[in-house]
Scaffold this motif. Structure first.
Motif, mmCIF file in Angstrom:
data_model
loop_
_atom_site.group_PDB
_atom_site.id
_atom_site.type_symbol
_atom_site.label_atom_id
_atom_site.label_comp_id
_atom_site.label_asym_id
_atom_site.label_seq_id
_atom_site.Cartn_x
_atom_site.Cartn_y
_atom_site.Cartn_z
ATOM 1 N N GLU A 180 0.827 -1.203 0.000
ATOM 2 C CA GLU A 180 0.000 0.000 0.000
ATOM 3 C C GLU A 180 0.866 1.260 0.000
ATOM 4 O O GLU A 180 0.565 2.234 -0.708
ATOM 5 C CB GLU A 180 -0.910 -0.002 1.225
ATOM 6 N N LEU A 181 1.930 1.258 0.777
ATOM 7 C CA LEU A 181 2.822 2.415 0.810
ATOM 8 C C LEU A 181 3.510 2.593 -0.538
ATOM 9 O O LEU A 181 3.664 3.729 -1.022
ATOM 10 C CB LEU A 181 3.869 2.249 1.910
ATOM 11 N N ARG A 182 3.909 1.508 -1.149
ATOM 12 C CA ARG A 182 4.542 1.577 -2.476
ATOM 13 C C ARG A 182 3.601 2.215 -3.491
ATOM 14 O O ARG A 182 4.012 3.070 -4.288
ATOM 15 C CB ARG A 182 4.944 0.175 -2.927
ATOM 16 N N ARG A 183 2.330 1.847 -3.458
ATOM 17 C CA ARG A 183 1.339 2.435 -4.378
ATOM 18 C C ARG A 183 1.179 3.930 -4.124
ATOM 19 O O ARG A 183 1.113 4.724 -5.069
ATOM 20 C CB ARG A 183 -0.019 1.730 -4.227
ATOM 21 N N TYR A 184 1.115 4.294 -2.859
ATOM 22 C CA TYR A 184 0.942 5.709 -2.506
ATOM 23 C C TYR A 184 2.128 6.542 -2.992
ATOM 24 O O TYR A 184 1.952 7.622 -3.579
ATOM 25 C CB TYR A 184 0.785 5.834 -0.992
ATOM 26 N N ILE A 185 3.340 6.064 -2.732
ATOM 27 C CA ILE A 185 4.543 6.792 -3.129
ATOM 28 C C ILE A 185 4.572 7.003 -4.638
ATOM 29 O O ILE A 185 4.819 8.119 -5.134
ATOM 30 C CB ILE A 185 5.811 6.029 -2.672
ATOM 31 N N ARG A 186 4.289 5.971 -5.380
ATOM 32 C CA ARG A 186 4.358 6.067 -6.837
ATOM 33 C C ARG A 186 3.264 6.971 -7.400
ATOM 34 O O ARG A 186 3.487 7.688 -8.386
ATOM 35 C CB ARG A 186 4.301 4.666 -7.444
ATOM 36 N N VAL A 192 3.923 14.553 -10.618
ATOM 37 C CA VAL A 192 4.856 15.610 -11.041
ATOM 38 C C VAL A 192 5.847 15.143 -12.100
ATOM 39 O O VAL A 192 6.584 15.956 -12.665
ATOM 40 C CB VAL A 192 5.641 16.166 -9.831
ATOM 41 N N ALA A 193 5.880 13.847 -12.374
ATOM 42 C CA ALA A 193 6.880 13.316 -13.304
ATOM 43 C C ALA A 193 6.775 13.941 -14.689
ATOM 44 O O ALA A 193 7.792 14.221 -15.338
ATOM 45 C CB ALA A 193 6.744 11.795 -13.398
ATOM 46 N N GLY A 194 5.557 14.200 -15.142
ATOM 47 C CA GLY A 194 5.374 14.763 -16.472
ATOM 48 C C GLY A 194 5.983 16.148 -16.617
ATOM 49 O O GLY A 194 6.531 16.493 -17.674
ATOM 50 N N GLU A 195 5.894 16.947 -15.555
ATOM 51 C CA GLU A 195 6.446 18.297 -15.604
ATOM 52 C C GLU A 195 7.962 18.257 -15.780
ATOM 53 O O GLU A 195 8.533 19.078 -16.518
ATOM 54 C CB GLU A 195 6.090 19.041 -14.307
ATOM 55 N N PHE A 196 8.605 17.288 -15.169
ATOM 56 C CA PHE A 196 10.049 17.150 -15.330
ATOM 57 C C PHE A 196 10.394 16.525 -16.678
ATOM 58 O O PHE A 196 11.410 16.880 -17.280
ATOM 59 C CB PHE A 196 10.623 16.310 -14.186
ATOM 60 N N ALA A 197 9.566 15.617 -17.142
ATOM 61 C CA ALA A 197 9.826 14.965 -18.424
ATOM 62 C C ALA A 197 9.851 15.969 -19.567
ATOM 63 O O ALA A 197 10.580 15.800 -20.553
ATOM 64 C CB ALA A 197 8.784 13.884 -18.686
ATOM 65 N N ARG A 198 9.062 17.035 -19.445
ATOM 66 C CA ARG A 198 9.025 18.043 -20.504
ATOM 67 C C ARG A 198 10.342 18.800 -20.651
ATOM 68 O O ARG A 198 10.590 19.435 -21.689
ATOM 69 C CB ARG A 198 7.878 19.033 -20.239
ATOM 70 N N LEU A 199 11.192 18.737 -19.641
ATOM 71 C CA LEU A 199 12.497 19.396 -19.727
ATOM 72 C C LEU A 199 13.501 18.594 -20.525
ATOM 73 O O LEU A 199 14.562 19.106 -20.894
ATOM 74 C CB LEU A 199 13.054 19.636 -18.314
ATOM 75 N N GLY A 200 13.187 17.332 -20.778
ATOM 76 C CA GLY A 200 14.111 16.461 -21.491
ATOM 77 C C GLY A 200 14.908 15.585 -20.545
ATOM 78 O O GLY A 200 14.861 15.736 -19.321
ATOM 79 N N ALA A 270 11.309 2.717 4.169
ATOM 80 C CA ALA A 270 10.502 3.764 3.536
ATOM 81 C C ALA A 270 11.356 4.591 2.577
ATOM 82 O O ALA A 270 10.936 4.920 1.466
ATOM 83 C CB ALA A 270 9.871 4.663 4.596
ATOM 84 N N GLY A 271 12.571 4.932 3.010
ATOM 85 C CA GLY A 271 13.465 5.685 2.134
ATOM 86 C C GLY A 271 13.804 4.919 0.876
ATOM 87 O O GLY A 271 13.863 5.497 -0.220
ATOM 88 N N ALA A 272 14.023 3.613 1.006
ATOM 89 C CA ALA A 272 14.345 2.787 -0.161
ATOM 90 C C ALA A 272 13.164 2.719 -1.126
ATOM 91 O O ALA A 272 13.347 2.736 -2.355
ATOM 92 C CB ALA A 272 14.734 1.381 0.290
ATOM 93 N N LEU A 273 11.946 2.654 -0.598
ATOM 94 C CA LEU A 273 10.763 2.624 -1.459
ATOM 95 C C LEU A 273 10.620 3.929 -2.243
ATOM 96 O O LEU A 273 10.254 3.921 -3.427
ATOM 97 C CB LEU A 273 9.514 2.381 -0.617
ATOM 98 N N VAL A 274 10.924 5.062 -1.604
ATOM 99 C CA VAL A 274 10.852 6.355 -2.290
ATOM 100 C C VAL A 274 11.929 6.435 -3.366
ATOM 101 O O VAL A 274 11.672 6.852 -4.509
ATOM 102 C CB VAL A 274 11.006 7.519 -1.298
ATOM 103 N N ALA A 275 13.151 6.055 -3.019
ATOM 104 C CA ALA A 275 14.254 6.112 -3.984
ATOM 105 C C ALA A 275 13.986 5.206 -5.182
ATOM 106 O O ALA A 275 14.203 5.601 -6.336
ATOM 107 C CB ALA A 275 15.556 5.710 -3.292
ATOM 108 N N ASP A 276 13.514 4.000 -4.918
ATOM 109 C CA ASP A 276 13.227 3.047 -5.999
ATOM 110 C C ASP A 276 12.128 3.577 -6.919
ATOM 111 O O ASP A 276 12.237 3.491 -8.151
ATOM 112 C CB ASP A 276 12.819 1.702 -5.392
ATOM 113 N N LEU A 281 10.247 5.921 -12.032
ATOM 114 C CA LEU A 281 9.342 6.826 -12.732
ATOM 115 C C LEU A 281 10.078 7.915 -13.516
ATOM 116 O O LEU A 281 9.536 8.445 -14.496
ATOM 117 C CB LEU A 281 8.378 7.467 -11.733
ATOM 118 N N PHE A 282 11.302 8.230 -13.118
ATOM 119 C CA PHE A 282 12.093 9.191 -13.885
ATOM 120 C C PHE A 282 13.036 8.508 -14.874
ATOM 121 O O PHE A 282 13.802 9.181 -15.567
ATOM 122 C CB PHE A 282 12.899 10.089 -12.938
ATOM 123 N N GLY A 283 12.985 7.184 -14.925
ATOM 124 C CA GLY A 283 13.790 6.442 -15.885
ATOM 125 C C GLY A 283 15.279 6.526 -15.621
ATOM 126 O O GLY A 283 16.083 6.605 -16.558
#
Length: 337
Positions: A180-186, A192-200, A270-276, A281-283
């Protein structure tokens, strides 16, 4: 000049004394810190408890004594998400000011991201091209990306390792809670991932903070004793192999992993789940660990102000203890006036 940086974070209150002048790298001279874990010292209404406030006041007071003993002439005091988001945050700031004389400046999440990005840019230089930086704190995750010293996009998400650990009660994490925490984090990062993806695609992906340093050490990076100039990296493959292992470990077992402190062991999963999630998601297949982060960004901005270059930079919106929203881009006060 000798500066003192008082960093009131969600996990640790850290007073760092540095020798610095414009055009030179800040040189650490003395460190005074305590793991207060303010993000965990909250009551049911989200207010920092009397115990937490008393500990904070005591730590700030002891930091002032250290500053006087070490010859600090300029104090840079700031607080991040634990105080910023506490239901009684303004009352806490007033209490600290009344009992210690120190007016903590509260950084917004975006300013945390911007200042950390400044430190990363100065560390790696212009040859790094477009930088993407990730920083996992106790209360929030900061993300920033850009080609200049000021990022083109900067954001803060409520995905700090300390905050999220509250969702994983027990000595060994329940698999359903982890899922459940993994789903929430992702879901949070995906917004916000799309906003960063637009930068290249970034030319250099970087990570800062104690959490990332411990994750890198866990997966084979050099120890802290090797010094800050040794390159350290965190691969998504290496991290991914550790996540299920961490989920199956007790807190005591995590604390025995090389590079993991006993005080941070509970938050490691928790930190590892966020980092992963962020790397996925940012590839990003790999992150370079930067030894500089928010504190160094604060120092660099102060030095810029001293040599006049801050006039060419946008001022940070930093609210004072009374919550009046006054700008204070220099973020400092003299201890000798």
């Amino acid at each position: 000049m000798r500066l003192g940086v008082l960093d009131v974070g969600s996990n640790t209150v850290h007073f760092l004394v540095v020798d610095a002048h414009p055009g030179a790298a800040p040189l650490p001279a003395y460190s005074h810190k305590a793991e207060l874990r303010l993000a965990e010292l909250l009551d049911g209404d989200g207010a920092i408890t009397e115990t937490g406030v008393t500990k904070l006041v005591g730590m700030v007071a002891s930091s002032i004594r250290v500053a006087e003993d070490k010859g600090v002439v300029d104090l840079l005091p700031f607080a991040t998400s634990a105080v910023r988001e506490a239901a009684n945050g303004e009352a806490v700031l007033r209490r600290v000011a009344e009992e210690t004389g120190v007016e903590l400046r509260v950084l917004s999440g975006q300013d945390e991201a911007r200042l950390t990005f400044l430190a990363v840019r100065r560390w790696f230089g212009w040859s790094s091209g477009r930088l993407l930086n990730l920083d996992i704190g106790g209360g929030s995750l900061e993300i920033a990306c850009g080609i200049d010293e000021q990022p083109d996009v900067a954001c803060s998400l409520p995905l700090g390792a300390g905050r999220l650990t509250a969702r994983l009660p027990g000595d060994v994490a329940d698999p359903d809670d982890v899922r459940e925490l993994r789903r929430y984090i992702r879901a949070e990062i995906a917004q916000v991932a799309g906003e960063f993806a637009r930068l290249g695609t970034p030319d250099h992906a970087v990570a800062t903070s104690k959490t990332f340093k411990q994750l890198a050490r866990m997966t084979g990076a050099a120890s802290a004793e090797a010094g800050p100039l040794v390159p350290r990296r965190l691969s998504r493959t290496g991290l991914g192999a550790w996540v299920p292992r961490l989920a199956a470990m007790t807190v005591a077992e995590r604390s025995r992993i090389p590079g993991v402190s006993e005080g941070r062991a509970r938050q490691l999963l928790a930190g590892a789940l966020v980092a992963d999630a962020a790397m996925d998601l940012f590839g990003l297949e790999e992150l370079t660990i930067c030894p500089w982060a928010l504190r160094e960004g604060i120092i660099l901005r102060r030095l810029d102000a001293l040599d006049g270059s801050a006039e060419r930079r946008p001022a940070l919106a930093i609210s004072g203890g009374a919550g009046n929203g006054a700008a204070d881009h220099a973020l400092g006060r003299s201890l000798t006036s």
